[in-house]
Enzyme design. Structure first.
Site, PDB file in Angstrom:
ATOM      1  N   VAL A  30     -54.328 -12.124 -12.447  1.00  0.00           N
ATOM      2  CA  VAL A  30     -53.613 -11.423 -11.389  1.00  0.00           C
ATOM      3  C   VAL A  30     -52.700 -12.448 -10.722  1.00  0.00           C
ATOM      4  CG1 VAL A  30     -53.820 -10.145  -9.213  1.00  0.00           C
ATOM      5  CG2 VAL A  30     -55.572  -9.889 -10.996  1.00  0.00           C
ATOM      6  N   CYS A  31     -51.447 -12.044 -10.436  1.00  0.00           N
ATOM      7  CA  CYS A  31     -50.553 -12.875  -9.627  1.00  0.00           C
ATOM      8  C   CYS A  31     -50.391 -14.261 -10.274  1.00  0.00           C
ATOM      9  CB  CYS A  31     -51.116 -12.921  -8.204  1.00  0.00           C
ATOM     10  SG  CYS A  31     -49.987 -13.489  -6.910  1.00  0.00           S
ATOM     11  N   SER A  32     -50.443 -15.322  -9.471  1.00  0.00           N
ATOM     12  CA  SER A  32     -50.211 -16.669 -10.008  1.00  0.00           C
ATOM     13  C   SER A  32     -51.384 -17.185 -10.835  1.00  0.00           C
ATOM     14  CB  SER A  32     -49.890 -17.647  -8.872  1.00  0.00           C
ATOM     15  OG  SER A  32     -50.927 -17.663  -7.918  1.00  0.00           O
TER      16      SER A  32
END
Lengths: 209, 209
Positions: free
Chosen positions: A99-101
């Site tokens: 998820v995300c970074s």
């Protein structure tokens, strides 16, 4: 079905807990928070700690790896135990996800080499420097690797993943159980339609943590 | 701006962490997890613990109270320290809020007497027996009391609340920072359009935890 979510200092809470809540609701699924040592791990705001209940050594071969993002990914890139755990676990996972970074941690472990992947809009182009191919989409699936866009995109990714892990009916039942019929009061969640001023303000909030 | 989120055994993680992430991203906002004792509090799946960093006595007068729900609310109705803390804090809050079955804890503390309020669709009608007036809506605002529907509705409630606490531009910037441009892969999150079979399956998931 054993799902492992690694925690590191400075993770963003919703990155981990959105998918956790979706997946843990499903019957027969166990979700474990792992880290280098057992114990509480603090988030990007220094105000929420989630307890890691297993070390990397204690859960080397989960069926699913789900790596959250957050400002702490910059430091976590230098956490050899975490990166090596991702690299080794990925060899036998059914699904390896972020998820995300968290995508940058997958990339640093070699999981995204040459693969289409996504991450938070603020850092999307930078995936290329890590060997991945930045791809459009809130959830990007390539083989057994699934990456999600920023923070809240983990909810949508987890429902997609649950349908793959179990079946679509189970995913639909969980969606109804958590009443995920989203109705944000504003329509400001997409960088594609945001003004430059709003984008800068959002990035400054992220840099501030 | 001091926001307090009380934790009790058996809370649903996303009820607390969705709003937490939205609110904690805003400048000048401090969110504290509180409980009867400091230390980890375990969720409804017995697999996630969040650390309470203050006791009720240490934070008696927050600006905002945000009460999460979960299967543990049944037991928490008998937690006199929690109920008395809600009752006392509500006298001086700017906003008193709940997510999901957290509304029953507000009601038990007398906060919802005669007020329109909402909760998870599976228990919506039961609010009447607790003195509230079950109201339609994913987020219901009445005076300084804001109640949200089930689990994930806390995200929408928190953005609404943040616009009231700060301003709409701040809420929009946080929405973009967490890339909250929801795109669930299925459209199964509303009880109003779900089949009886899916509703029963979702409720059995909730009863199973």
């Amino acid at each position: 079905m054993r799902i492992a979510i690694p925690l590191y200092p400075g993770f963003t809470a919703l990155d981990a807990v959105g998918p956790y809540t979706v997946l843990a609701f499903a019957p027969g699924v166990t979700v474990t928070f792992v880290a280098g040592e057992r114990g509480p791990v603090v988030d990007d705001q220094d105000s929420l700690s989630i307890t890691a209940t297993a070390t990397y050594d204690e859960l080397p071969d989960p069926d699913v790896v789900l790596v959250p993002g957050g400002p702490g990914t910059v430091g976590a890139l230098g956490d050899h135990r975490l990166i090596e755990w991702i690299r080794a676990a990925h060899r036998t996972t059914r699904w390896t996800t972020s998820v995300c970074s968290g995508a940058f941690l997958l990339a640093h472990a070699g999981v995204l080499d040459g693969l289409p992947a996504t991450t938070h809009w603020g850092f999307h182009d930078q995936l290329a420097a890590f060997g991945a191919v930045p791809a459009a989409g809130r959830v990007v699936t390539e083989g057994k690797v699934v990456t999600a866009a920023g923070v809240s995109a983990g909810l949508d990714m987890a429902l997609t993943l649950l349908a793959l892990l179990r079946d679509e009916d189970t995913a639909r039942a969980v969606q109804l159980a958590i009443e995920y019929d989203p109705a944000p009061p504003f329509s400001s969640g997409s960088a594609a339609t945001a003004s430059p001023e709003l984008r800068e303000r959002a990035l400054s909030l992220i840099r501030g943590v």
